[in-house]
Design a protein around this motif. Structure first.
Motif, PDB file in Angstrom:
ATOM      1  N   VAL A  19       0.845  -1.192   0.000  1.00 10.78           N
ATOM      2  CA  VAL A  19       0.000   0.000   0.000  1.00 10.78           C
ATOM      3  C   VAL A  19       0.881   1.244   0.000  1.00 10.78           C
ATOM      4  CG1 VAL A  19      -1.934  -1.123   1.172  1.00 10.78           C
ATOM      5  CG2 VAL A  19      -0.223   0.061   2.514  1.00 10.78           C
ATOM      6  N   GLN A  20       0.327   2.294  -0.598  1.00  7.31           N
ATOM      7  CA  GLN A  20       1.007   3.587  -0.636  1.00  7.31           C
ATOM      8  C   GLN A  20       0.140   4.597   0.106  1.00  7.31           C
ATOM      9  OE1 GLN A  20       1.165   5.312  -4.542  1.00  7.31           O
ATOM     10  NE2 GLN A  20       2.286   7.113  -3.853  1.00  7.31           N
ATOM     11  N   PHE A  21       0.705   5.239   1.091  1.00  4.41           N
ATOM     12  CA  PHE A  21       0.015   6.281   1.838  1.00  4.41           C
ATOM     13  C   PHE A  21      -0.253   7.452   0.904  1.00  4.41           C
ATOM     14  CE2 PHE A  21       0.492  10.316   4.145  1.00  4.41           C
ATOM     15  CZ  PHE A  21      -0.499  10.206   5.096  1.00  4.41           C
ATOM     16  N   LEU A  22      -1.512   7.898   0.840  1.00  2.16           N
ATOM     17  CA  LEU A  22      -1.867   9.055   0.023  1.00  2.16           C
ATOM     18  C   LEU A  22      -2.067  10.303   0.868  1.00  2.16           C
ATOM     19  CD1 LEU A  22      -4.324   7.492  -2.575  1.00  2.16           C
ATOM     20  CD2 LEU A  22      -1.877   7.935  -2.813  1.00  2.16           C
TER      21      LEU A  22
ATOM     22  N   TYR B  17      -5.193   5.089   1.327  1.00  4.98           N
ATOM     23  CA  TYR B  17      -4.039   4.392   0.779  1.00  4.98           C
ATOM     24  C   TYR B  17      -4.382   3.865  -0.610  1.00  4.98           C
ATOM     25  CZ  TYR B  17      -2.779   4.094   5.741  1.00  4.98           C
ATOM     26  OH  TYR B  17      -2.506   4.391   7.049  1.00  4.98           O
ATOM     27  N   ALA B  18      -3.394   3.786  -1.492  1.00  2.00           N
ATOM     28  CA  ALA B  18      -3.545   3.131  -2.790  1.00  2.00           C
ATOM     29  C   ALA B  18      -2.863   1.774  -2.703  1.00  2.00           C
ATOM     30  CB  ALA B  18      -2.890   3.958  -3.882  1.00  2.00           C
ATOM     31  N   THR B  19      -3.382   0.783  -3.421  1.00  3.29           N
ATOM     32  CA  THR B  19      -2.768  -0.542  -3.429  1.00  3.29           C
ATOM     33  C   THR B  19      -2.028  -0.754  -4.743  1.00  3.29           C
ATOM     34  OG1 THR B  19      -4.577  -1.763  -4.442  1.00  3.29           O
ATOM     35  CG2 THR B  19      -4.705  -1.407  -2.048  1.00  3.29           C
TER      36      THR B  19
ATOM     37  N   THR C   3      -7.433  -0.448  -6.631  1.00  6.82           N
ATOM     38  CA  THR C   3      -8.176  -0.397  -5.374  1.00  6.82           C
ATOM     39  C   THR C   3      -7.512   0.569  -4.401  1.00  6.82           C
ATOM     40  OG1 THR C   3      -6.987  -2.232  -4.315  1.00  6.82           O
ATOM     41  CG2 THR C   3      -8.952  -2.801  -5.602  1.00  6.82           C
ATOM     42  N   TYR C   4      -8.302   0.981  -3.431  1.00  5.35           N
ATOM     43  CA  TYR C   4      -7.837   1.867  -2.373  1.00  5.35           C
ATOM     44  C   TYR C   4      -8.279   1.290  -1.042  1.00  5.35           C
ATOM     45  CZ  TYR C   4      -6.978   5.074  -6.148  1.00  5.35           C
ATOM     46  OH  TYR C   4      -6.507   5.626  -7.300  1.00  5.35           O
ATOM     47  N   ILE C   5      -7.534   1.589  -0.012  1.00  8.28           N
ATOM     48  CA  ILE C   5      -7.916   1.217   1.339  1.00  8.28           C
ATOM     49  C   ILE C   5      -8.167   2.504   2.100  1.00  8.28           C
ATOM     50  CG2 ILE C   5      -7.160   0.156   3.500  1.00  8.28           C
ATOM     51  CD1 ILE C   5      -5.476  -1.763   1.775  1.00  8.28           C
ATOM     52  N   ALA C   6      -9.329   2.581   2.707  1.00  6.50           N
ATOM     53  CA  ALA C   6      -9.689   3.771   3.481  1.00  6.50           C
ATOM     54  C   ALA C   6      -9.777   3.388   4.946  1.00  6.50           C
ATOM     55  CB  ALA C   6     -11.023   4.336   3.000  1.00  6.50           C
ATOM     56  N   GLN C   7      -9.104   4.144   5.770  1.00  4.37           N
ATOM     57  CA  GLN C   7      -9.225   4.008   7.225  1.00  4.37           C
ATOM     58  C   GLN C   7     -10.133   5.133   7.667  1.00  4.37           C
ATOM     59  OE1 GLN C   7      -5.495   4.249   9.305  1.00  4.37           O
ATOM     60  NE2 GLN C   7      -6.491   4.869  11.204  1.00  4.37           N
ATOM     61  N   GLY C   8     -11.191   4.799   8.373  1.00  7.62           N
ATOM     62  CA  GLY C   8     -12.131   5.824   8.789  1.00  7.62           C
ATOM     63  C   GLY C   8     -12.915   5.404  10.013  1.00  7.62           C
ATOM     64  N   TRP C   9     -13.955   6.126  10.268  1.00  9.92           N
ATOM     65  CA  TRP C   9     -14.805   5.844  11.421  1.00  9.92           C
ATOM     66  C   TRP C   9     -15.810   4.767  11.053  1.00  9.92           C
ATOM     67  CZ3 TRP C   9     -14.847  11.292   9.966  1.00  9.92           C
ATOM     68  CH2 TRP C   9     -13.836  12.004  10.599  1.00  9.92           C
ATOM     69  N   LYS C  10     -15.930   3.762  11.870  1.00 12.28           N
ATOM     70  CA  LYS C  10     -16.908   2.700  11.651  1.00 12.28           C
ATOM     71  C   LYS C  10     -18.309   3.304  11.729  1.00 12.28           C
ATOM     72  CE  LYS C  10     -18.231  -1.853  13.259  1.00 12.28           C
ATOM     73  NZ  LYS C  10     -17.959  -2.924  14.230  1.00 12.28           N
TER      74      LYS C  10
ATOM     75  N   LYS D  19      -9.787  14.057  -1.443  1.00 13.17           N
ATOM     76  CA  LYS D  19      -8.969  14.937  -2.292  1.00 13.17           C
ATOM     77  C   LYS D  19      -7.612  14.313  -2.584  1.00 13.17           C
ATOM     78  CE  LYS D  19     -11.256  19.137  -0.760  1.00 13.17           C
ATOM     79  NZ  LYS D  19     -11.129  20.373   0.022  1.00 13.17           N
ATOM     80  N   PHE D  20      -7.135  13.435  -1.693  1.00 12.03           N
ATOM     81  CA  PHE D  20      -5.876  12.754  -1.958  1.00 12.03           C
ATOM     82  C   PHE D  20      -6.022  11.816  -3.152  1.00 12.03           C
ATOM     83  CE2 PHE D  20      -5.592  13.746   2.619  1.00 12.03           C
ATOM     84  CZ  PHE D  20      -4.541  14.637   2.540  1.00 12.03           C
ATOM     85  N   TYR D  21      -7.178  11.190  -3.308  1.00 10.07           N
ATOM     86  CA  TYR D  21      -7.440  10.364  -4.482  1.00 10.07           C
ATOM     87  C   TYR D  21      -7.470  11.241  -5.730  1.00 10.07           C
ATOM     88  CZ  TYR D  21      -9.995   8.210  -8.207  1.00 10.07           C
ATOM     89  OH  TYR D  21     -10.362   7.776  -9.448  1.00 10.07           O
ATOM     90  N   ALA D  22      -8.174  12.358  -5.648  1.00 11.02           N
ATOM     91  CA  ALA D  22      -8.274  13.255  -6.806  1.00 11.02           C
ATOM     92  C   ALA D  22      -6.891  13.741  -7.229  1.00 11.02           C
ATOM     93  CB  ALA D  22      -9.188  14.431  -6.480  1.00 11.02           C
ATOM     94  N   ARG D  23      -6.046  14.056  -6.263  1.00 11.89           N
ATOM     95  CA  ARG D  23      -4.687  14.521  -6.572  1.00 11.89           C
ATOM     96  C   ARG D  23      -3.896  13.421  -7.274  1.00 11.89           C
ATOM     97  NH1 ARG D  23      -1.671  15.758  -1.484  1.00 11.89           N
ATOM     98  NH2 ARG D  23      -3.222  17.387  -1.314  1.00 11.89           N
ATOM     99  N   ARG D  24      -3.979  12.177  -6.757  1.00 10.67           N
ATOM    100  CA  ARG D  24      -3.244  11.058  -7.370  1.00 10.67           C
ATOM    101  C   ARG D  24      -3.769  10.804  -8.791  1.00 10.67           C
ATOM    102  NH1 ARG D  24      -3.510   4.987  -7.270  1.00 10.67           N
ATOM    103  NH2 ARG D  24      -1.360   4.302  -7.327  1.00 10.67           N
ATOM    104  N   TYR D  25      -5.070  10.831  -8.977  1.00  7.15           N
ATOM    105  CA  TYR D  25      -5.657  10.612 -10.279  1.00  7.15           C
ATOM    106  C   TYR D  25      -5.196  11.672 -11.267  1.00  7.15           C
ATOM    107  CZ  TYR D  25      -9.140  10.100 -13.957  1.00  7.15           C
ATOM    108  OH  TYR D  25      -9.750   9.946 -15.165  1.00  7.15           O
ATOM    109  N   ALA D  26      -5.209  12.927 -10.844  1.00  7.54           N
ATOM    110  CA  ALA D  26      -4.786  14.018 -11.717  1.00  7.54           C
ATOM    111  C   ALA D  26      -3.317  13.852 -12.119  1.00  7.54           C
ATOM    112  CB  ALA D  26      -5.004  15.358 -11.022  1.00  7.54           C
ATOM    113  N   LEU D  27      -2.481  13.451 -11.185  1.00 12.48           N
ATOM    114  CA  LEU D  27      -1.061  13.241 -11.516  1.00 12.48           C
ATOM    115  C   LEU D  27      -0.882  12.103 -12.514  1.00 12.48           C
ATOM    116  CD1 LEU D  27       0.549  13.630  -7.965  1.00 12.48           C
ATOM    117  CD2 LEU D  27       0.823  15.181  -9.921  1.00 12.48           C
ATOM    118  N   GLU D  28      -1.593  11.007 -12.304  1.00 12.94           N
ATOM    119  CA  GLU D  28      -1.471   9.852 -13.204  1.00 12.94           C
ATOM    120  C   GLU D  28      -2.002  10.156 -14.598  1.00 12.94           C
ATOM    121  OE1 GLU D  28      -3.280   6.490 -11.350  1.00 12.94           O
ATOM    122  OE2 GLU D  28      -1.608   6.202  -9.973  1.00 12.94           O
ATOM    123  N   GLU D  29      -3.017  10.974 -14.682  1.00 13.31           N
ATOM    124  CA  GLU D  29      -3.624  11.308 -15.976  1.00 13.31           C
ATOM    125  C   GLU D  29      -2.991  12.539 -16.615  1.00 13.31           C
ATOM    126  OE1 GLU D  29      -5.963   9.370 -17.496  1.00 13.31           O
ATOM    127  OE2 GLU D  29      -5.594   7.998 -15.831  1.00 13.31           O
TER     128      GLU D  29
END
Length: 78
Positions: free
Chosen positions: A3-6, A21-23, A30-37, A65-75
């Protein structure tokens, strides 16, 4: 699977941080999200049954927004 911390919620407290996190899976993105149950009865009733091997988590919009940032960089959009 690695996993990569985003990023994490900038308003979170230490050891209580919604995080994204990105896998590195080969078969799909896929992504892994740590959040509130999610335990709110009204929300759980509206969503309906959740399989035993899954769970529901809640994360702040700022974390997405971390996902959006990673997506924008990759694209090449940034």
């Amino acid at each position: 699977m690695r996993v990569q911390f985003l990023g994490k919620d900038p308003e979170s407290q230490v050891d209580n941080s919604p995080t994204l996190y990105a896998t590195d899976r080969d078969d799909r993105v896929t992504y892994i999200a740590q959040g509130w149950k999610v335990t709110d009865p009204e929300a759980l009733a509206a969503i309906g049954p959740v399989p035993d091997h899954e769970t529901l988590i809640e994360i702040p919009e700022d974390v997405l927004k971390f996902y959006a940032r990673r997506y924008a960089l990759e694209e090449g959009l940034s």
